[in-house]
Design a protein around this motif. Structure first.
Motif, mmCIF file in Angstrom:
data_model
loop_
_atom_site.group_PDB
_atom_site.id
_atom_site.type_symbol
_atom_site.label_atom_id
_atom_site.label_comp_id
_atom_site.label_asym_id
_atom_site.label_seq_id
_atom_site.Cartn_x
_atom_site.Cartn_y
_atom_site.Cartn_z
ATOM 1 N N THR A 102 0.823 -1.215 0.000
ATOM 2 C CA THR A 102 0.000 0.000 0.000
ATOM 3 C C THR A 102 0.855 1.262 0.000
ATOM 4 N N VAL A 114 -8.055 0.902 -1.412
ATOM 5 C CA VAL A 114 -8.559 0.191 -0.229
ATOM 6 C C VAL A 114 -9.598 1.017 0.533
ATOM 7 N N PRO A 115 -9.315 2.296 0.887
ATOM 8 C CA PRO A 115 -10.347 3.086 1.579
ATOM 9 C C PRO A 115 -11.600 3.281 0.731
ATOM 10 N N ILE A 117 -12.908 1.219 -1.497
ATOM 11 C CA ILE A 117 -13.718 -0.003 -1.458
ATOM 12 C C ILE A 117 -14.412 -0.141 -0.104
ATOM 13 N N ALA A 118 -13.668 0.133 0.980
ATOM 14 C CA ALA A 118 -14.222 -0.030 2.324
ATOM 15 C C ALA A 118 -15.380 0.936 2.580
ATOM 16 N N PHE A 119 -15.130 2.215 2.377
ATOM 17 C CA PHE A 119 -16.162 3.213 2.667
ATOM 18 C C PHE A 119 -17.260 3.207 1.606
ATOM 19 N N GLY A 121 -18.306 0.476 0.103
ATOM 20 C CA GLY A 121 -19.162 -0.647 0.488
ATOM 21 C C GLY A 121 -20.073 -0.302 1.656
ATOM 22 N N LEU A 122 -19.557 0.527 2.591
ATOM 23 C CA LEU A 122 -20.376 0.943 3.735
ATOM 24 C C LEU A 122 -21.533 1.825 3.280
ATOM 25 N N LEU A 145 -18.532 -9.345 7.200
ATOM 26 C CA LEU A 145 -17.765 -8.227 6.657
ATOM 27 C C LEU A 145 -17.596 -7.114 7.691
ATOM 28 N N SER A 149 -13.993 -5.947 9.298
ATOM 29 C CA SER A 149 -13.556 -4.552 9.236
ATOM 30 C C SER A 149 -13.228 -4.013 10.625
ATOM 31 N N ALA A 152 -9.942 -5.543 11.842
ATOM 32 C CA ALA A 152 -8.815 -4.978 11.115
ATOM 33 C C ALA A 152 -8.474 -3.582 11.621
ATOM 34 N N CYS A 153 -9.489 -2.754 11.859
ATOM 35 C CA CYS A 153 -9.244 -1.394 12.351
ATOM 36 C C CYS A 153 -8.604 -1.415 13.739
#
Length: 294
Positions: A102, A114-115, A117-119, A121-122, A145, A149, A152-153
């Motif tokens: 990264t 990555v951010p 996709i994460a945010f 998806g949220l 999921l 998350s 991981a955080c």
């Protein structure tokens, strides 16, 4: 309505402006046919949410006013010992950007991919997961999921803070906000409750500024940190050399140049590469040892 003064004129009513009295109380809407719903969103539920938010906001304001935020020294781009750290809620992203996949050539993936996709998806979760089931164990994909998350955080945050503490210990660095608070309390104790210097207090003057060793000092690596005026950078933890002779002898200064001290690394080899000789370094150490308060 009447349009004249004749008593026998026909009167026609075209409306009734009288406010009708309510004969019964307002009955809340019945949500028994909708599982999981018990009241209207606006204004009942929204008003409750606003009240809870107001109480939480007042609590945060009380904490902010009762406990001052820890502040460091003014920003100094020349301070190479400072370790920048984001706020705690961004520590997981800070740690994520340390990994090879990264950062460097993949920095776009780490900062946007990555951010995103994460945010993303949220944000799209309500549209992707349209099931009516509200129990989390009946929604395995969404729950898994979300759990992944969260883990991981937490993991990235803990690892980032641990690495920061290890780095501080290895380099012998005290965080600026802690150092500044300690200095403030020390000044209060010495000066009777004030952090400002005593009136009339002045820094020591440079002793023998015309000495040939002063010109040799300007050619040395010492000037990069301590400055040509020997004032150092106290805000960055680099002490002034004015009055250093009151603390260290010539031999001790030579030892510091050759071996280093605290955050200062050995400077002997670097000065030799600058073109100085052993005799020059000896003269510089002797000149610095004569820097005493008058």
């Amino acid at each position: 309505m009447a349009h004249g003064h004749k008593s026998d004129e026909k009167i026609v009513f075209v409306g009734d402006s009288r406010v009708r009295a309510k004969s019964s109380r307002m009955i809340p809407q019945d949500f028994s046919a909708y599982p999981g719903k018990s009241e209207v969103f606006i204004p009942n539920f929204l008003l409750k949410e606003w009240m809870v938010g107001a109480v939480v906001l007042v609590g945060i304001l009380v904490l902010v006013m009762s406990e001052a935020a820890p502040l460091g020294y003014p920003a100094d781009p020349t301070n190479t010992q400072f370790i920048p750290m984001p706020d705690w809620y961004f520590l997981f992203m800070y740690q994520l950007l340390k990994y090879p996949y990264t950062s460097n050539h993949f920095v776009v993936l780490g900062t946007l991919g990555v951010p995103g996709i994460a945010f993303g998806g949220l944000l799209l979760a309500p549209f992707l997961d349209t099931g009516k089931e509200r129990r989390f164990y009946r929604r395995p994909i969404a729950s898994a999921l979300m759990g992944l998350s969260l883990v991981a955080c937490i993991y990235l945050t803990v690892v980032s803070w641990h690495h920061y503490q290890v780095e501080l210990k290895e380099k012998g660095i005290i965080p600026e906000h802690i150092k500044r608070e300690e200095e403030m309390h020390a000044n209060k104790g010495k000066e009777g409750g004030g952090s400002a210097p005593k009136p009339g207090a002045q820094a020591a003057a440079i002793v023998a500024p015309d000495d040939p060793a002063a010109e040799l000092y300007k050619k040395s690596t010492c000037i990069a940190c301590h400055g040509g005026e020997l004032k150092g950078m106290p805000a960055s933890g680099i002490p002034a050399l004015r009055g250093v002779g009151d603390k260290h002898s010539k031999d001790e200064i030579l030892g510091i140049i050759k071996k280093g001290q605290g955050n200062m690394t050995a400077q002997y080899d670097a000065n030799i590469k600058q073109g100085l000789t052993d005799a020059d370094i000896d003269k510089i150490a002797d000149w610095l040892s004569r820097q005493k308060k008058q």
